[in-house]
Design a protein around this motif. Structure first.
Motif, PDB file in Angstrom:
ATOM      1  N   ARG A 116     -20.225  -2.375  -1.447  1.00 34.19           N
ATOM      2  CA  ARG A 116     -19.541  -2.064  -0.193  1.00 34.19           C
ATOM      3  C   ARG A 116     -18.531  -0.940  -0.398  1.00 34.19           C
ATOM      4  O   ARG A 116     -17.982  -0.780  -1.476  1.00 34.19           O
ATOM      5  CB  ARG A 116     -18.781  -3.294   0.293  1.00 34.19           C
ATOM      6  N   ASP A 117     -18.279  -0.195   0.660  1.00 31.76           N
ATOM      7  CA  ASP A 117     -17.334   0.912   0.522  1.00 31.76           C
ATOM      8  C   ASP A 117     -15.906   0.510   0.898  1.00 31.76           C
ATOM      9  O   ASP A 117     -15.001   1.325   0.875  1.00 31.76           O
ATOM     10  CB  ASP A 117     -17.800   2.134   1.318  1.00 31.76           C
ATOM     11  N   THR A 118     -15.724  -0.748   1.259  1.00 28.81           N
ATOM     12  CA  THR A 118     -14.390  -1.172   1.685  1.00 28.81           C
ATOM     13  C   THR A 118     -14.053  -2.548   1.145  1.00 28.81           C
ATOM     14  O   THR A 118     -14.907  -3.433   1.148  1.00 28.81           O
ATOM     15  CB  THR A 118     -14.330  -1.228   3.229  1.00 28.81           C
ATOM     16  N   LEU A 119     -12.825  -2.689   0.674  1.00 29.61           N
ATOM     17  CA  LEU A 119     -12.320  -4.022   0.333  1.00 29.61           C
ATOM     18  C   LEU A 119     -11.160  -4.331   1.264  1.00 29.61           C
ATOM     19  O   LEU A 119     -10.305  -3.476   1.502  1.00 29.61           O
ATOM     20  CB  LEU A 119     -11.808  -4.071  -1.104  1.00 29.61           C
ATOM     21  N   ASN A 120     -11.146  -5.566   1.788  1.00 30.31           N
ATOM     22  CA  ASN A 120     -10.065  -5.980   2.674  1.00 30.31           C
ATOM     23  C   ASN A 120      -9.205  -7.006   1.965  1.00 30.31           C
ATOM     24  O   ASN A 120      -9.704  -8.039   1.526  1.00 30.31           O
ATOM     25  CB  ASN A 120     -10.630  -6.577   3.958  1.00 30.31           C
ATOM     26  N   ILE A 121      -7.941  -6.703   1.848  1.00 25.84           N
ATOM     27  CA  ILE A 121      -7.032  -7.551   1.101  1.00 25.84           C
ATOM     28  C   ILE A 121      -5.941  -8.037   2.047  1.00 25.84           C
ATOM     29  O   ILE A 121      -5.318  -7.225   2.735  1.00 25.84           O
ATOM     30  CB  ILE A 121      -6.395  -6.752  -0.061  1.00 25.84           C
ATOM     31  N   ALA A 122      -5.745  -9.352   2.110  1.00 27.89           N
ATOM     32  CA  ALA A 122      -4.735  -9.894   3.020  1.00 27.89           C
ATOM     33  C   ALA A 122      -3.467 -10.222   2.257  1.00 27.89           C
ATOM     34  O   ALA A 122      -3.484 -11.023   1.328  1.00 27.89           O
ATOM     35  CB  ALA A 122      -5.278 -11.143   3.713  1.00 27.89           C
ATOM     36  N   LEU A 123      -2.384  -9.564   2.636  1.00 32.06           N
ATOM     37  CA  LEU A 123      -1.079  -9.821   2.018  1.00 32.06           C
ATOM     38  C   LEU A 123      -0.204 -10.606   2.996  1.00 32.06           C
ATOM     39  O   LEU A 123      -0.452 -10.606   4.188  1.00 32.06           O
ATOM     40  CB  LEU A 123      -0.387  -8.499   1.680  1.00 32.06           C
ATOM     41  N   THR A 124       0.861 -11.218   2.448  1.00 29.60           N
ATOM     42  CA  THR A 124       1.677 -12.081   3.309  1.00 29.60           C
ATOM     43  C   THR A 124       2.595 -11.335   4.253  1.00 29.60           C
ATOM     44  O   THR A 124       3.016 -11.885   5.259  1.00 29.60           O
ATOM     45  CB  THR A 124       2.595 -12.964   2.446  1.00 29.60           C
ATOM     46  N   ALA A 125       2.955 -10.121   3.918  1.00 33.92           N
ATOM     47  CA  ALA A 125       3.932  -9.433   4.763  1.00 33.92           C
ATOM     48  C   ALA A 125       3.787  -7.936   4.613  1.00 33.92           C
ATOM     49  O   ALA A 125       3.169  -7.459   3.669  1.00 33.92           O
ATOM     50  CB  ALA A 125       5.343  -9.837   4.363  1.00 33.92           C
ATOM     51  N   GLN A 126       4.365  -7.232   5.560  1.00 30.75           N
ATOM     52  CA  GLN A 126       4.389  -5.776   5.442  1.00 30.75           C
ATOM     53  C   GLN A 126       5.502  -5.389   4.481  1.00 30.75           C
ATOM     54  O   GLN A 126       6.607  -5.886   4.595  1.00 30.75           O
ATOM     55  CB  GLN A 126       4.632  -5.174   6.825  1.00 30.75           C
ATOM     56  N   PRO A 127       5.234  -4.503   3.522  1.00 31.60           N
ATOM     57  CA  PRO A 127       6.314  -4.120   2.604  1.00 31.60           C
ATOM     58  C   PRO A 127       7.370  -3.284   3.328  1.00 31.60           C
ATOM     59  O   PRO A 127       7.051  -2.586   4.286  1.00 31.60           O
ATOM     60  CB  PRO A 127       5.606  -3.291   1.538  1.00 31.60           C
ATOM     61  N   PRO A 128       8.607  -3.351   2.847  1.00 38.36           N
ATOM     62  CA  PRO A 128       9.654  -2.544   3.477  1.00 38.36           C
ATOM     63  C   PRO A 128       9.484  -1.054   3.197  1.00 38.36           C
ATOM     64  O   PRO A 128       9.910  -0.215   3.971  1.00 38.36           O
ATOM     65  CB  PRO A 128      10.942  -3.061   2.851  1.00 38.36           C
ATOM     66  N   THR A 129       8.826  -0.727   2.091  1.00 38.01           N
ATOM     67  CA  THR A 129       8.669   0.670   1.685  1.00 38.01           C
ATOM     68  C   THR A 129       7.596   0.716   0.612  1.00 38.01           C
ATOM     69  O   THR A 129       7.225  -0.318   0.059  1.00 38.01           O
ATOM     70  CB  THR A 129       9.996   1.206   1.099  1.00 38.01           C
ATOM     71  N   LEU A 130       7.090   1.917   0.307  1.00 34.90           N
ATOM     72  CA  LEU A 130       6.203   2.041  -0.855  1.00 34.90           C
ATOM     73  C   LEU A 130       6.930   2.778  -1.978  1.00 34.90           C
ATOM     74  O   LEU A 130       6.338   3.193  -2.957  1.00 34.90           O
ATOM     75  CB  LEU A 130       4.915   2.783  -0.490  1.00 34.90           C
ATOM     76  N   ASP A 131       8.230   2.948  -1.805  1.00 30.35           N
ATOM     77  CA  ASP A 131       9.038   3.588  -2.830  1.00 30.35           C
ATOM     78  C   ASP A 131       9.344   2.547  -3.906  1.00 30.35           C
ATOM     79  O   ASP A 131      10.265   1.753  -3.779  1.00 30.35           O
ATOM     80  CB  ASP A 131      10.320   4.118  -2.167  1.00 30.35           C
ATOM     81  N   SER A 132       8.545   2.561  -4.955  1.00 27.15           N
ATOM     82  CA  SER A 132       8.592   1.464  -5.932  1.00 27.15           C
ATOM     83  C   SER A 132       9.948   1.325  -6.609  1.00 27.15           C
ATOM     84  O   SER A 132      10.367   0.223  -6.947  1.00 27.15           O
ATOM     85  CB  SER A 132       7.509   1.674  -6.982  1.00 27.15           C
ATOM     86  N   ALA A 133      10.654   2.438  -6.797  1.00 24.40           N
ATOM     87  CA  ALA A 133      11.929   2.362  -7.514  1.00 24.40           C
ATOM     88  C   ALA A 133      12.961   1.545  -6.741  1.00 24.40           C
ATOM     89  O   ALA A 133      13.886   0.984  -7.308  1.00 24.40           O
ATOM     90  CB  ALA A 133      12.463   3.759  -7.778  1.00 24.40           C
ATOM     91  N   GLN A 134      12.779   1.479  -5.426  1.00 25.88           N
ATOM     92  CA  GLN A 134      13.768   0.816  -4.588  1.00 25.88           C
ATOM     93  C   GLN A 134      13.552  -0.676  -4.453  1.00 25.88           C
ATOM     94  O   GLN A 134      14.453  -1.388  -4.021  1.00 25.88           O
ATOM     95  CB  GLN A 134      13.700   1.410  -3.176  1.00 25.88           C
TER      96      GLN A 134
END
Lengths: 527, 316
Positions: free
Chosen positions: A45-63
């Protein structure tokens, strides 16, 4: 005639329902087609669907220490060093490194020809900008690598100078929580307090779209050149066999579970224990567990009744950890009892130090200690939140255990944000329980972070510094054992137990690895 | 007519003003620090204070209110603390799913309720009437989240007829869009259906006893025509009121259903914003929803005149 004015919309309503009913038939026929295709099982398949518990506040990992943010960001960004499955830092964007004799200067050679997602080549200038930003943005780096600095030596070499020689520099750079992502210099420079305008890294997946409260979509980075060697933890070969990764934000856990059962999601994060059996019996779903973290009770060493060390010791004596863990995690195979604050699998730091104070379940001793301390029925407050079921359940069991030894115990429950705020006011609570993910080194532990539960103790600080400055791993471990023993003697907190995280995946999923986080960059699913 | 609409629109202003003050106060009295929530479990006190300073949350509350209202008057609801986007944009993004859900739920409610109500009134006192009324009582009693979970389990997981959760925008095609909304719409529409069935029945019963219905029957008119042309049209006014009110509830009351079915609508937006203590979004959404509710009621009032020409709103 006039009558039709309102009859018309009604007719339209009926018609649309009829249409809906017809469409229903369509959907059942598509699903039959899908099944017959699966029989051939030639393509992925060309797509994987992953269910996470919440939306992250940011993708800025250092923060952030938010697991959902780091899970996603780990596909986009890479680090100079990352952990293999034995928790050893391995070079990823670094090629090699040397440490000076005094242990304060690290000369790091970079891999050449690594391309960012914007097509530019990664050079020392980008690395210096990214790493120096991390040193001031990540609260961990700020605390543990104070005064450190990166400079450029030549386009493919950087130099890190630290104020003091410590043994954990590489592992701090390789840790997942608040990890130092390498990104283009211009992005680092344009970052505002709110974060980045663009998410550009060197990872196997590129950021495509962030639909607020719905999903983050990543696409395969066609220019990605993988490291060699078997995939291990966050290192080794990355093949990115699946073109698209969709991280869906699904806060309701029954929805995540139903979604993975129907194939809507291929991976579902954070499966609650009460649904374990339901999913375990589903032939289409496989459950995987991984060392999730510790459930820990923190005591108020500053104010109130528990500021008295003897009363804290009485509380420790009363704790029946087996009972608390069973109530909180329901299945013995999903938890383990051990006094160590760090991951049991991480041999470097795993220790039984302080075991005599752990899981005593000795009500008589507790009562005696209370009497000696002159406890006179003063009320103590347990602070908790229902947003984390295991924290709430554990608190209720502790309340009962402390009542058994004659303490006057009240439980105060708040929603998570309020809990977080109330916890910072040390006059409002005596004990709280928190489930927290594992840290890689002792100095990163919340149990020794003064801001967390107010423990600001010189003996612990000195012990941690000695562990960090130790010249061999054995020496470092011996120092940490002393600190852990002291923490139990002082009864500042206690590990209640170690729990496993549960992730549900489609049983046909290949190449998926659970290590600290769900690693999906080698995962694929046959059509 | 236009004078009436203008008057009604003007009267919205004090409503919104009162709502804005109340919601602003409630939110700011609620404990829980947005900065701490954004920064997470391990943030230091220093970081939290710095972010609060930046977000302006350490200013006196009246100052915060005034600057918010000043922005509001220029059509600026502020910026979401968590999503880092203008609140107006966030609302615009989330209103579509809620609206679609409300419309489909209303369609389901009407398709069931009106025929059921008419039949029940026509067969008053019979077993059919009792059955229909029993069903409607049941429909009113079952909470929408419970019905939602049951539907998810049976239709989604066991039978696999419809997707259990998620959302596809209209651009992906009508069926793709609708199929994600059917189960949530049923769970949401059932209570409305029950309510409208009861309203239709009682309103029809009132009318069916009137003399002109007897006259119509006496002159040999077909029963279908008596029911639909004479009775139902005249019974429709109170039904319309209930439909209007329930539609308002559908728009505002989808919170739980949207969360269960993971539909990115206004309900989920407000729910997430509460958990995140995203004050600015909560304020904006409550205000927007109040506005919509008032507008729907206005629309219903205007429709009275269309349904019943005797109603002339501007002559009141």
């Amino acid at each position: 005639m006039k009558l039709r004015k309102w009859q018309l919309p009604l007719a339209a309503l009926l018609l649309s329902t009829a249409l809906v009913a017809c469409g229903d038939k369509d959907s059942s026929s598509t699903s039959t087609n899908e099944t017959s295709q699966a029989d051939q099982a030639v393509e992925y398949r060309d797509t994987l669907n992953i269910a996470l518990t919440a939306q992250p506040p940011t993708l800025d990992s250092a923060q952030t220490v938010s697991a959902v943010a780091l899970d996603i960001a780990g596909n986009i960004y890479q680090q100079l060093f990352q952990l293999d499955k034995n928790y050893e830092p391995q070079p990823v964007l670094a090629e090699s490194y040397e440490v000076s004799e005094d242990g304060k200067t690290y000369t790091i050679k970079l891999r050449e020809g690594v391309k960012f997602h914007n097509g530019n080549e990664m050079t020392a200038a980008d690395v210096v900008a990214s790493m120096n930003r991390w040193l001031v943005t990540s609260s961990r780096a700020k605390a543990l690598l104070e005064g450190a600095n990166f400079t450029e030596v030549d386009p493919y070499t950087v130099e890190l100078t630290t104020k003091t020689a410590t043994s954990d520099v590489l592992i701090l750079m390789a840790s997942q929580a608040q990890f130092p992502a390498i990104m283009p210099k211009e992005i680092v420079e344009s970052a505002t307090a709110e974060g980045f305008s663009e998410y550009i890294g060197t990872g196997a997946y590129k950021f495509q779209e962030w639909k607020q409260d719905q999903y983050i979509h990543l696409v395969r980075n066609a220019d990605y050149v993988s490291l060699e060697g078997d995939a291990s933890g966050f290192t080794g070969e990355i093949t990115a066999p699946t073109e698209n990764l969709y991280y869906h934000f699904v806060t309701d856990h029954s929805t995540r579970i139903a979604g993975v059962q129907t194939g809507e999601y291929d991976i579902a994060d954070s499966i609650p224990i009460e649904n374990y059996d339901q999913l375990a019996s589903d032939p289409n779903v496989e459950l995987q567990t991984f060392p999730g973290g510790t459930l820990t009770a923190f005591f108020n060493t500053n104010e109130g009744v528990l500021a008295n060390e003897e009363i804290r010791q009485a509380v420790l004596a009363a704790f029946n950890n087996e009972e608390i863990m069973l109530a909180s995690f329901a299945k013995p195979e999903l938890y383990a009892l051990a006094p160590g604050y760090l991951n049991q699998n991480q041999t470097q730091w795993s220790t039984e130090a302080g075991a005599e104070y752990y899981n005593q379940a000795d009500a008589e001793k507790a009562k005696k200690l209370l009497a000696e301390a002159g406890y006179n029925g003063e009320e103590i407050t347990l602070l908790t939140t229902k947003d984390y079921n295991e924290m709430y359940t554990a608190t209720l069991v502790i309340q009962e255990q402390l009542r058994q030894i004659g303490m006057n115990v009240k439980v105060e429950t708040f929603d998570f944000p309020t809990w977080l705020e109330t916890k910072n006011d040390r006059s409002t609570w005596d004990i709280f329980v928190a489930s927290t993910g594992y840290q890689i080194t002792p100095a990163q532990l919340l149990a020794v972070t003064p801001d967390w539960a107010g423990l600001d103790n010189e003996t612990i600080k000195a012990g941690l510094a000695a562990a960090r400055a130790a010249s061999t791993p054995e020496e470092a471990k011996a120092e940490w054992e002393k600190v852990q023993t002291y923490m139990y003697e002082y009864a500042s907190s206690t590990v209640i137990g170690h729990y496993n995280g549960v992730v549900a995946i489609n049983k046909d999923l290949e190449g998926f690895e659970l290590f600290e986080a769900p690693v999906v960059w080698n995962a694929k699913l046959a059509k | 007519m236009f004078a009436y609409i203008f008057k009604r629109l003007l009267s919205i202003i004090p409503v919104l003003f009162v709502v804005s003050i109340v919601i602003f106060l409630i939110i700011h009295i609620t404990p829980g620090d947005p900065a701490a929530t954004i920064l997470g479990m391990e943030a230091t006190q220093e970081q939290i204070e710095a972010l609060n300073e930046e977000l302006g949350f350490n200013r006196p509350i009246h100052e915060q209110y005034i600057s918010w209202v000043a922005g509001l008057l220029q059509g600026d609801l502020g910026n979401s603390l968590f999503m880092k986007m203008p609140v107006t944009e966030a609302i615009a993004e989330h209103v579509g799913p809620t609206f679609s859900l409300a419309v489909i739920a209303q369609v389901i409610a009407l398709v069931l309720a009106i025929p059921f109500g008419i039949i029940a009134s026509y067969k008053r006192g019979s077993a059919t009437d009792a059955t229909l009324m029993g069903m409607s009582l049941f429909g009113m009693a079952v909470p929408s989240f419970l019905l939602g979970l049951l539907l998810m389990l049976v239709v989604g997981v066991k039978l696999q007829w419809l997707p259990v959760a998620g959302y596809a925008p209209l651009e992906d095609g009508l069926w793709e869009h609708v199929k994600y909304l059917i189960l949530p719409a049923i769970s949401l529409g059932t209570i409305q259906a029950a309510l409208i069935t009861r309203m239709t029945r009682s309103s029809m019963l009132d009318v069916l006893n009137l003399n002109y219905i007897k006259t119509a029957r006496a002159k040999g008119m077909k029963e279908w025509n008596v029911l639909m042309k004479h009775a139902f049209r005249n019974a429709f006014l109170p039904i319309l009121t209930v439909i209007g009110q329930t539609f308002g509830t559908l728009v505002t009351g989808a919170v739980v259903v949207e969360t269960i079915f993971n539909i990115p609508g206004l309900g989920q937006l407000i729910m997430n914003s509460i958990v995140r203590r995203d004050f600015v979004v909560i304020q904006g959404v409550v205000l927007a929803v109040t506005f919509m509710y008032v507008m729907i009621n206005l629309l219903i009032d205007l429709l009275y005149g269309v349904v019943d020409p005797r109603v002339r709103l501007d002559r009141k």
